[in-house]
Design an enzyme around this catalytic site. Structure first.
Site, PDB file in Angstrom:
ATOM      1  N   LYS A  11      56.576  -8.489   9.077  1.00 46.82           N
ATOM      2  CA  LYS A  11      55.937  -9.395   9.140  1.00 46.82           C
ATOM      3  C   LYS A  11      56.276 -10.494   8.460  1.00 46.82           C
ATOM      4  O   LYS A  11      56.632 -10.442   7.346  1.00 46.82           O
ATOM      5  CB  LYS A  11      54.365  -8.823   9.316  1.00 46.82           C
ATOM      6  CG  LYS A  11      54.145  -7.599  10.250  1.00 46.82           C
ATOM      7  CD  LYS A  11      52.563  -7.350  10.196  1.00 46.82           C
ATOM      8  CE  LYS A  11      52.388  -6.291  11.534  1.00 46.82           C
ATOM      9  NZ  LYS A  11      50.997  -6.086  11.396  1.00 46.82           N
ATOM     10  N   TYR A  51      50.058  -9.019  21.010  1.00 42.49           N
ATOM     11  CA  TYR A  51      48.944  -8.173  20.517  1.00 42.49           C
ATOM     12  C   TYR A  51      47.557  -8.330  21.324  1.00 42.49           C
ATOM     13  O   TYR A  51      46.536  -8.193  21.003  1.00 42.49           O
ATOM     14  CB  TYR A  51      48.365  -8.858  18.948  1.00 42.49           C
ATOM     15  CG  TYR A  51      49.221  -7.930  17.875  1.00 42.49           C
ATOM     16  CD1 TYR A  51      49.144  -6.968  17.539  1.00 42.49           C
ATOM     17  CD2 TYR A  51      50.065  -8.870  17.204  1.00 42.49           C
ATOM     18  CE1 TYR A  51      49.960  -6.181  16.407  1.00 42.49           C
ATOM     19  CE2 TYR A  51      50.876  -8.462  16.208  1.00 42.49           C
ATOM     20  CZ  TYR A  51      50.767  -7.028  15.894  1.00 42.49           C
ATOM     21  OH  TYR A  51      51.654  -6.549  14.838  1.00 42.49           O
ATOM     22  N   PHE A  59      39.262  -9.620  14.619  1.00 40.17           N
ATOM     23  CA  PHE A  59      40.465 -10.123  13.927  1.00 40.17           C
ATOM     24  C   PHE A  59      41.436 -10.541  14.591  1.00 40.17           C
ATOM     25  O   PHE A  59      42.508 -11.208  13.921  1.00 40.17           O
ATOM     26  CB  PHE A  59      40.695  -8.876  12.959  1.00 40.17           C
ATOM     27  CG  PHE A  59      41.289  -7.643  13.652  1.00 40.17           C
ATOM     28  CD1 PHE A  59      42.533  -7.813  14.066  1.00 40.17           C
ATOM     29  CD2 PHE A  59      40.473  -6.602  13.674  1.00 40.17           C
ATOM     30  CE1 PHE A  59      42.826  -6.376  14.754  1.00 40.17           C
ATOM     31  CE2 PHE A  59      40.777  -5.316  14.475  1.00 40.17           C
ATOM     32  CZ  PHE A  59      42.174  -5.320  14.763  1.00 40.17           C
ATOM     33  N   ARG A  87      55.574   5.695  11.919  1.00 38.05           N
ATOM     34  CA  ARG A  87      54.396   5.417  11.443  1.00 38.05           C
ATOM     35  C   ARG A  87      53.931   6.384  10.111  1.00 38.05           C
ATOM     36  O   ARG A  87      53.198   5.740   9.322  1.00 38.05           O
ATOM     37  CB  ARG A  87      53.309   6.126  12.621  1.00 38.05           C
ATOM     38  CG  ARG A  87      53.232   5.341  13.871  1.00 38.05           C
ATOM     39  CD  ARG A  87      52.640   3.972  14.009  1.00 38.05           C
ATOM     40  NE  ARG A  87      51.393   4.244  13.689  1.00 38.05           N
ATOM     41  CZ  ARG A  87      50.495   3.068  13.749  1.00 38.05           C
ATOM     42  NH1 ARG A  87      50.921   1.812  14.474  1.00 38.05           N
ATOM     43  NH2 ARG A  87      49.279   3.013  13.607  1.00 38.05           N
ATOM     44  N   THR A  93      47.235   1.358   8.324  1.00 40.55           N
ATOM     45  CA  THR A  93      47.101   0.064   8.305  1.00 40.55           C
ATOM     46  C   THR A  93      46.543  -0.717   7.427  1.00 40.55           C
ATOM     47  O   THR A  93      47.114  -1.769   7.054  1.00 40.55           O
ATOM     48  CB  THR A  93      45.999  -0.186   9.661  1.00 40.55           C
ATOM     49  OG1 THR A  93      46.602   0.616  10.829  1.00 40.55           O
ATOM     50  CG2 THR A  93      45.890  -1.616   9.966  1.00 40.55           C
ATOM     51  N   ARG A 104      54.107   0.370   3.539  1.00 40.11           N
ATOM     52  CA  ARG A 104      52.890  -0.594   3.276  1.00 40.11           C
ATOM     53  C   ARG A 104      52.262  -0.389   1.885  1.00 40.11           C
ATOM     54  O   ARG A 104      51.623  -1.287   1.100  1.00 40.11           O
ATOM     55  CB  ARG A 104      51.526  -0.441   4.324  1.00 40.11           C
ATOM     56  CG  ARG A 104      52.087  -1.119   5.732  1.00 40.11           C
ATOM     57  CD  ARG A 104      51.113  -0.564   6.761  1.00 40.11           C
ATOM     58  NE  ARG A 104      51.471  -1.230   8.021  1.00 40.11           N
ATOM     59  CZ  ARG A 104      50.811  -0.927   9.112  1.00 40.11           C
ATOM     60  NH1 ARG A 104      50.388   0.233   9.393  1.00 40.11           N
ATOM     61  NH2 ARG A 104      51.152  -1.790  10.396  1.00 40.11           N
ATOM     62  N   ASN A 114      49.864  -6.746   6.417  1.00 36.99           N
ATOM     63  CA  ASN A 114      50.218  -5.411   5.864  1.00 36.99           C
ATOM     64  C   ASN A 114      51.885  -5.226   6.129  1.00 36.99           C
ATOM     65  O   ASN A 114      52.186  -4.113   6.536  1.00 36.99           O
ATOM     66  CB  ASN A 114      49.689  -4.412   6.498  1.00 36.99           C
ATOM     67  CG  ASN A 114      49.454  -4.702   8.161  1.00 36.99           C
ATOM     68  OD1 ASN A 114      50.241  -5.397   8.711  1.00 36.99           O
ATOM     69  ND2 ASN A 114      48.643  -3.571   8.969  1.00 36.99           N
ATOM     70  N   HIS A 117      55.047  -3.924  11.416  1.00 38.36           N
ATOM     71  CA  HIS A 117      54.424  -3.301  12.606  1.00 38.36           C
ATOM     72  C   HIS A 117      55.359  -2.061  12.951  1.00 38.36           C
ATOM     73  O   HIS A 117      56.428  -1.935  12.740  1.00 38.36           O
ATOM     74  CB  HIS A 117      54.536  -4.316  13.589  1.00 38.36           C
ATOM     75  CG  HIS A 117      54.282  -3.648  15.100  1.00 38.36           C
ATOM     76  ND1 HIS A 117      53.071  -3.490  15.387  1.00 38.36           N
ATOM     77  CD2 HIS A 117      55.279  -3.232  15.756  1.00 38.36           C
ATOM     78  CE1 HIS A 117      53.137  -2.827  16.550  1.00 38.36           C
ATOM     79  NE2 HIS A 117      54.423  -2.795  16.934  1.00 38.36           N
ATOM     80  N   GLU A 128      57.372  -3.138  23.801  1.00 41.21           N
ATOM     81  CA  GLU A 128      57.775  -3.905  22.630  1.00 41.21           C
ATOM     82  C   GLU A 128      58.946  -4.354  22.557  1.00 41.21           C
ATOM     83  O   GLU A 128      59.250  -5.497  22.284  1.00 41.21           O
ATOM     84  CB  GLU A 128      56.835  -3.315  21.478  1.00 41.21           C
ATOM     85  CG  GLU A 128      55.277  -3.341  21.379  1.00 41.21           C
ATOM     86  CD  GLU A 128      54.707  -2.558  20.341  1.00 41.21           C
ATOM     87  OE1 GLU A 128      53.434  -2.395  20.760  1.00 41.21           O
ATOM     88  OE2 GLU A 128      55.299  -2.004  19.623  1.00 41.21           O
TER      89      GLU A 128
HETATM   90  P1  ATP Z   1      50.535  -2.472  13.771  1.00 39.51           P
HETATM   91  O1  ATP Z   1      50.043  -2.426  15.315  1.00 39.51           O
HETATM   92  O2  ATP Z   1      50.864  -3.994  13.386  1.00 39.51           O
HETATM   93  O3  ATP Z   1      51.735  -1.576  13.538  1.00 39.51           O
HETATM   94  P2  ATP Z   1      48.504  -0.757  13.286  1.00 39.51           P
HETATM   95  O4  ATP Z   1      48.821   0.044  14.570  1.00 39.51           O
HETATM   96  O5  ATP Z   1      48.431   0.039  12.105  1.00 39.51           O
HETATM   97  O6  ATP Z   1      49.419  -1.993  13.207  1.00 39.51           O
HETATM   98  P3  ATP Z   1      46.412  -1.933  14.625  1.00 39.51           P
HETATM   99  O7  ATP Z   1      44.758  -1.444  14.703  1.00 39.51           O
HETATM  100  O8  ATP Z   1      47.299  -1.767  15.855  1.00 39.51           O
HETATM  101  O9  ATP Z   1      47.023  -1.259  13.456  1.00 39.51           O
HETATM  102  O10 ATP Z   1      46.085  -3.345  14.113  1.00 39.51           O
HETATM  103  C1  ATP Z   1      47.286  -4.407  14.447  1.00 39.51           C
HETATM  104  C2  ATP Z   1      47.266  -5.311  13.225  1.00 39.51           C
HETATM  105  O11 ATP Z   1      46.071  -5.978  13.311  1.00 39.51           O
HETATM  106  C3  ATP Z   1      47.262  -4.562  11.982  1.00 39.51           C
HETATM  107  O12 ATP Z   1      48.472  -4.190  11.603  1.00 39.51           O
HETATM  108  C4  ATP Z   1      46.758  -5.767  10.895  1.00 39.51           C
HETATM  109  O13 ATP Z   1      47.683  -6.680  10.943  1.00 39.51           O
HETATM  110  C5  ATP Z   1      45.462  -6.338  11.998  1.00 39.51           C
HETATM  111  N1  ATP Z   1      44.191  -5.702  11.726  1.00 39.51           N
HETATM  112  C6  ATP Z   1      44.043  -4.396  12.047  1.00 39.51           C
HETATM  113  N2  ATP Z   1      42.575  -4.310  11.495  1.00 39.51           N
HETATM  114  C7  ATP Z   1      42.190  -5.304  10.906  1.00 39.51           C
HETATM  115  C8  ATP Z   1      41.021  -5.590  10.378  1.00 39.51           C
HETATM  116  N3  ATP Z   1      40.001  -4.896  10.303  1.00 39.51           N
HETATM  117  N4  ATP Z   1      41.213  -7.031   9.875  1.00 39.51           N
HETATM  118  C9  ATP Z   1      42.119  -7.559   9.901  1.00 39.51           C
HETATM  119  N5  ATP Z   1      43.320  -7.505  10.779  1.00 39.51           N
HETATM  120  C10 ATP Z   1      43.392  -6.159  10.995  1.00 39.51           C
HETATM  121 MG    MG Z   2      49.173  -1.113  16.122  1.00 46.76          MG
END
Ligand code: ATP
Ligand code: MG
Length: 139
Positions: A11, A51, A59, A87, A93, A104, A114, A117, A128
């Protein structure tokens, strides 16, 4: 049945801090093979589409702004049990909750910035990967 491919992005926050090399090292050391890779930048529309599943979350706007803020590295990775193992490699996350040694924990600064992805299912890994790469870009 688990497939052997997942999709990742390094990212904008991690790219800006010159963590591409360190993150790719961790990915290779964990046994993933690179099937496809590109350095690119998402428009707001593209980040919003990627997304889309989070469009109702509070968010979402912050996430789209952040993901379109600078270049990213997109890649398809191959390994047995790729989605789940990746993962595990990236960690929670929220980096404050990520296990020691995860990408992370090492490279992420916050829940919104973070570092990486990782696809959350085989179906999403395919969707994706297809978002970024044609069949001619996979080896
Ligand atoms: P990713 O899909 O990016 O791998 P993830 O699967 O761990 O991350 P998701 O729940 O899919 O988490 O959320 C997607 C992205 O949205 C997160 O990686 C983060 O960048 C952002 N995000 C998630 N939760 C929050 C939050 N509470 N506040 C701000 N940003 C958030
Ligand atoms: Mg995700």
């Amino acid at each position: 049945m688990a497939t052997n491919r997942t999709f990742t992005m390094i990212k904008p926050d991690a790219v800006e801090k010159n963590y591409i090399g360190g993150i790719l090292d961790k990915i290779n050391a964990a046994g993933f093979r690179i099937v496809a890779m590109k350095y690119t930048k998402l428009s707001k529309v593209e980040a919003g589409a990627f997304y889309e599943v989070h469009s109702e979350r509070p968010f979402y706007r912050e996430l789209v702004d952040y993901m379109s803020n600078g270049p990213i590295v997109a890649a398809i990775l191959e390994k047995e049990n790729a989605v789940e193992d990746f993962r595990t490699l990236i960690g929670a996350t929220n980096p404050a909750e990520a296990a020691e040694g995860t990408i992370r924990k090492l490279y992420a600064e916050s829940i919104s910035a973070n570092a990486v992805h990782g696809s959350d299912s085989d179906d999403n890994a395919a969707i994706e990967g297809n978002f970024f790469f044609s069949s001619l870009e996979r080896f």
